[in-house]
Design a protein around this motif. Structure first.
Motif, mmCIF file in Angstrom:
data_model
loop_
_atom_site.group_PDB
_atom_site.id
_atom_site.type_symbol
_atom_site.label_atom_id
_atom_site.label_comp_id
_atom_site.label_asym_id
_atom_site.label_seq_id
_atom_site.Cartn_x
_atom_site.Cartn_y
_atom_site.Cartn_z
ATOM 1 N N VAL A 235 0.750 -1.210 -0.102
ATOM 2 C CA VAL A 235 -0.029 -0.212 -0.150
ATOM 3 C C VAL A 235 0.954 1.350 0.034
ATOM 4 C CG1 VAL A 235 -1.902 -1.200 1.189
ATOM 5 C CG2 VAL A 235 -0.231 0.028 2.333
ATOM 6 N N SER A 236 2.099 1.130 0.045
ATOM 7 C CA SER A 236 3.182 2.304 0.323
ATOM 8 C C SER A 236 3.576 2.663 -1.302
ATOM 9 C CB SER A 236 4.496 1.960 0.957
ATOM 10 O OG SER A 236 4.120 1.511 2.228
ATOM 11 N N PRO A 237 3.684 3.955 -1.292
ATOM 12 C CA PRO A 237 4.288 4.511 -2.763
ATOM 13 C C PRO A 237 5.523 3.861 -3.171
ATOM 14 C CG PRO A 237 3.324 6.413 -1.124
ATOM 15 C CD PRO A 237 3.517 5.174 -0.513
ATOM 16 N N ASN A 238 5.823 3.801 -4.329
ATOM 17 C CA ASN A 238 7.138 3.078 -4.704
ATOM 18 C C ASN A 238 8.464 4.339 -4.774
ATOM 19 O OD1 ASN A 238 9.115 2.277 -6.461
ATOM 20 N ND2 ASN A 238 7.609 1.206 -7.530
ATOM 21 N N VAL A 239 9.387 4.005 -3.940
ATOM 22 C CA VAL A 239 10.315 5.272 -3.649
ATOM 23 C C VAL A 239 11.080 5.400 -4.573
ATOM 24 C CG1 VAL A 239 10.205 5.018 -1.196
ATOM 25 C CG2 VAL A 239 11.857 3.367 -2.307
ATOM 26 N N SER A 240 11.343 4.332 -5.696
ATOM 27 C CA SER A 240 12.183 4.539 -6.918
ATOM 28 C C SER A 240 11.578 5.557 -7.772
ATOM 29 C CB SER A 240 12.289 3.210 -7.680
ATOM 30 O OG SER A 240 10.985 2.643 -8.151
ATOM 31 N N VAL A 241 10.118 5.664 -7.892
ATOM 32 C CA VAL A 241 9.281 6.633 -8.629
ATOM 33 C C VAL A 241 9.341 7.973 -7.918
ATOM 34 C CG1 VAL A 241 7.242 7.003 -9.830
ATOM 35 C CG2 VAL A 241 8.311 4.628 -10.036
ATOM 36 N N SER A 242 8.915 7.715 -6.589
ATOM 37 C CA SER A 242 8.892 8.952 -5.768
ATOM 38 C C SER A 242 9.949 9.259 -4.737
ATOM 39 C CB SER A 242 7.425 9.060 -5.139
ATOM 40 O OG SER A 242 6.304 9.109 -6.268
ATOM 41 N N PRO A 245 9.721 12.934 -0.076
ATOM 42 C CA PRO A 245 8.347 12.948 0.475
ATOM 43 C C PRO A 245 7.537 14.382 -0.403
ATOM 44 C CG PRO A 245 9.971 13.213 2.250
ATOM 45 C CD PRO A 245 10.731 13.277 1.070
ATOM 46 N N ASP A 246 8.309 14.968 -1.151
ATOM 47 C CA ASP A 246 7.840 15.935 -2.069
ATOM 48 C C ASP A 246 7.246 15.403 -3.307
ATOM 49 O OD1 ASP A 246 8.120 17.991 -0.018
ATOM 50 O OD2 ASP A 246 10.265 18.496 -0.903
ATOM 51 N N HIS A 247 7.580 14.253 -3.852
ATOM 52 C CA HIS A 247 7.172 13.555 -4.938
ATOM 53 C C HIS A 247 5.738 13.163 -4.792
ATOM 54 C CE1 HIS A 247 11.353 13.552 -6.386
ATOM 55 N NE2 HIS A 247 10.933 12.996 -7.393
ATOM 56 N N PRO A 248 5.002 12.942 -5.919
ATOM 57 C CA PRO A 248 3.546 12.558 -5.652
ATOM 58 C C PRO A 248 3.309 11.076 -5.129
ATOM 59 C CG PRO A 248 4.344 12.191 -8.035
ATOM 60 C CD PRO A 248 5.500 12.938 -7.316
ATOM 61 N N ALA A 249 2.335 11.053 -4.324
ATOM 62 C CA ALA A 249 2.030 9.711 -3.718
ATOM 63 C C ALA A 249 1.431 8.866 -5.186
ATOM 64 C CB ALA A 249 0.749 9.979 -2.902
ATOM 65 N N GLN A 250 1.674 7.787 -5.127
ATOM 66 C CA GLN A 250 1.296 6.774 -6.411
ATOM 67 C C GLN A 250 1.062 5.397 -5.756
ATOM 68 O OE1 GLN A 250 4.023 4.941 -6.387
ATOM 69 N NE2 GLN A 250 5.718 6.261 -6.081
ATOM 70 N N ASN A 251 0.912 4.470 -6.605
ATOM 71 C CA ASN A 251 0.541 3.167 -5.930
ATOM 72 C C ASN A 251 -0.812 3.126 -4.906
ATOM 73 O OD1 ASN A 251 1.190 0.404 -6.101
ATOM 74 N ND2 ASN A 251 1.938 0.504 -4.037
ATOM 75 N N VAL A 366 1.457 11.861 -12.477
ATOM 76 C CA VAL A 366 0.900 10.883 -12.213
ATOM 77 C C VAL A 366 -0.567 11.006 -12.340
ATOM 78 C CG1 VAL A 366 2.175 9.789 -10.300
ATOM 79 C CG2 VAL A 366 0.419 11.621 -9.651
ATOM 80 N N ARG A 367 -1.069 9.884 -13.243
ATOM 81 C CA ARG A 367 -2.546 9.970 -13.480
ATOM 82 C C ARG A 367 -3.364 9.998 -12.127
ATOM 83 N NH1 ARG A 367 -2.140 4.092 -16.345
ATOM 84 N NH2 ARG A 367 -0.695 4.737 -18.220
ATOM 85 N N GLU A 368 -4.414 10.736 -12.346
ATOM 86 C CA GLU A 368 -5.214 11.104 -11.159
ATOM 87 C C GLU A 368 -6.727 10.471 -10.905
ATOM 88 O OE1 GLU A 368 -4.942 15.765 -10.799
ATOM 89 O OE2 GLU A 368 -2.705 15.647 -11.096
ATOM 90 N N TRP A 369 -7.130 10.112 -9.921
ATOM 91 C CA TRP A 369 -8.335 9.508 -9.905
ATOM 92 C C TRP A 369 -9.499 10.530 -9.886
ATOM 93 C CZ3 TRP A 369 -9.007 4.597 -10.993
ATOM 94 C CH2 TRP A 369 -8.369 3.659 -10.549
ATOM 95 N N CYS A 370 -10.656 10.324 -10.229
ATOM 96 C CA CYS A 370 -11.764 11.341 -10.266
ATOM 97 C C CYS A 370 -12.846 10.323 -9.650
ATOM 98 C CB CYS A 370 -12.241 11.782 -11.593
ATOM 99 S SG CYS A 370 -10.903 12.940 -12.447
ATOM 100 N N SER A 408 1.983 4.992 -11.321
ATOM 101 C CA SER A 408 1.872 5.893 -12.085
ATOM 102 C C SER A 408 0.383 6.364 -11.893
ATOM 103 C CB SER A 408 1.471 5.605 -13.599
ATOM 104 O OG SER A 408 1.020 4.648 -13.956
ATOM 105 N N LEU A 409 -0.089 6.125 -10.659
ATOM 106 C CA LEU A 409 -1.542 6.509 -10.196
ATOM 107 C C LEU A 409 -1.656 7.186 -8.957
ATOM 108 C CD1 LEU A 409 -4.189 3.682 -11.133
ATOM 109 C CD2 LEU A 409 -4.352 6.287 -11.509
#
Length: 428
Positions: A235-242, A245-251, A366-370, A408-409
């Motif tokens: 459930v944690s963001p992927n640290v290689s992509v972010s 802490p200032d990178h976007p939340a993903q996963n 990152v793609r963004e949920w609506c 990427s989400l």
């Protein structure tokens, strides 16, 4: 001897206009002078008039006072229409630095606005917008002139589609483009959200999302890794992509983003925007296994954070534009505004240039949920660091299984009118 095709005055005048639009006033003046020295027949009288107009405003931009005064006298001798006199005389005085005289001339023209014909009203709005864009204008003057220009345009346009298109394409109104009232005026009514709303200027960060995951005192719903899925599910963001802490939340799945909205709402003493309406079984996107999830529904009148609706997302993304991206349709301009393929990771949120309304990373990152439901899926917008530019266009949409997680989400937050702070600043 006839003028050769490549040297026709029309071609030179077009070049002069281009130079002027780029702020290259010396080059524009040279082109205008070339046209005016050319022997023109009666069929080219409009070209001569336009060249005189261009030469007058160019001299004023260059602040050549004596030459401008002479050019103004010559121009007035051509018997311009009343609306042309309002526009050119006011702006020439303004650009020469004679602001007090310029405002006096403008006010004289505005005195008859209510009884003026439609074209004169339109010209008055253009003049006001030019005044609002001038460097000499104070903050209060800019606000007053923008308000008056928009007020005239609202009366002038009367919801006519062709009028909206004319306003939108007129560069004289650039100073109004950041005002939501102007953008609502020119937008297709079917593509404008009915209610006001607040949308975060950047995506939720990894640091903000991890604070939610690590909050051991929270008794509400939280993301759970499904054991039935892949062994590396997390459930944690992927640290290689972010990586920071200032990178976007993903996963983040759609369900995870809803839970975050409720957690943050409760943390700030707001009424959560969502509530569970029982349980449901859905198929996991990586297997045929059914997993249990909460069925979420909106809470009317809630003050809490929520996901944007698709129409709200696109309206903010476009920021009044109708092009492929909010930056235009030139893909080569995108690098400064968004993180797209061939990037190897996301960009820290809010570091790329914003769109015209101050919104960062609406394209890429990152793609963004609506919130919106499409059959049994949920909509996501904006494209990501992993996507090519074509898949990050303002109009491009995807839908996904709401339990799906990907590096990427991610998502950004919205507020309904009930949650927007009511203050003098909020009304502006």
């Amino acid at each position: 001897m006839p003028i050769e095709e490549r040297n026709k005055p029309e071609v030179r005048y077009e070049l002069g206009t281009k130079f002027y639009g780029l702020g290259q006033y010396e080059a524009a003046l040279e082109e205008c002078d070339t046209v005016l020295k050319t022997q023109l027949d009666d069929s080219m009288k409009d070209l001569r008039k336009n060249s005189l107009n261009m030469r007058l405003v160019t001299l004023a931009r260059l602040k050549r006072s004596e030459e401008t005064d002479v050019a103004l006298t010559e121009w007035q001798a051509t018997e311009p229409s009343p609306k042309e006199r309002i526009y050119y005389e006011s702006l020439v005085l303004l650009w020469l630095g004679r602001k007090e005289n310029a405002v006096e001339r403008l006010e004289k023209g505005l005195a008859s606005e209510e009884s003026a014909d439609p074209e004169t009203q339109y010209t008055l709005a253009r003049t006001l917008a030019r005044f609002a864009a001038d460097d000499s204008a104070t903050t209060e003057e800019k606000r007053v002139w923008r308000d008056r220009a928009i007020g005239i345009l609202e009366r002038w346009s009367a919801g006519v589609k062709s009028n909206r298109s004319r306003i939108q394409s007129d560069l004289a109104f650039l100073a109004l483009h950041s005002d939501p009232r102007f953008m609502k005026l020119v937008a297709d009514p079917s593509r404008v959200p009915e209610q006001p709303y607040w949308l975060a200027s950047r995506e939720v960060t990894r640091g903000e999302y991890e604070a939610f995951l690590k909050d051991t005192g929270y008794d509400g719903e939280k993301p759970i890794a499904a054991k039935e899925r892949r062994s590396d599910d997390s459930v944690s963001p992927n640290v290689s992509v972010s990586p920071t802490p200032d990178h976007p939340a993903q996963n983040v799945s759609w369900y995870d983003s809803v839970m975050y909205c409720n957690w943050l709402s409760r943390s700030e003493g707001r009424t959560p925007a969502y509530r569970s309406a029982g349980k449901a079984k859905i198929k996991d996107p990586f297997s045929s296994v059914e997993i249990g999830v909460d069925k979420w529904e909106e809470v009317d009148g809630a003050t809490g954070y929520r996901l944007p609706r698709e129409l709200e997302w696109e309206y903010a993304c476009r920021a009044g534009s109708q092009t492929d991206w909010s930056t235009g349709s030139d893909e080569s301009l995108l690098a400064s505004y968004c993180q797209v393929y061939p990037s190897k990771l996301a960009s820290p949120t809010g570091k790329k240039l914003p769109n015209a309304w101050g919104m960062h990373d609406m394209h890429g990152n990152v793609r963004e949920w609506c919130w919106d439901l499409d059959r049994s899926d949920r909509v996501c917008r904006g494209g990501s660091w992993f996507d090519e530019a074509a898949y990050c266009r303002s109009a491009y949409r995807l839908r996904g299984v709401p339990s799906y997680r990907s590096n990427s989400l991610g998502f950004r937050l919205a507020l309904s009118p009930s949650g927007i702070p009511q203050s003098p600043e909020a009304d502006k």
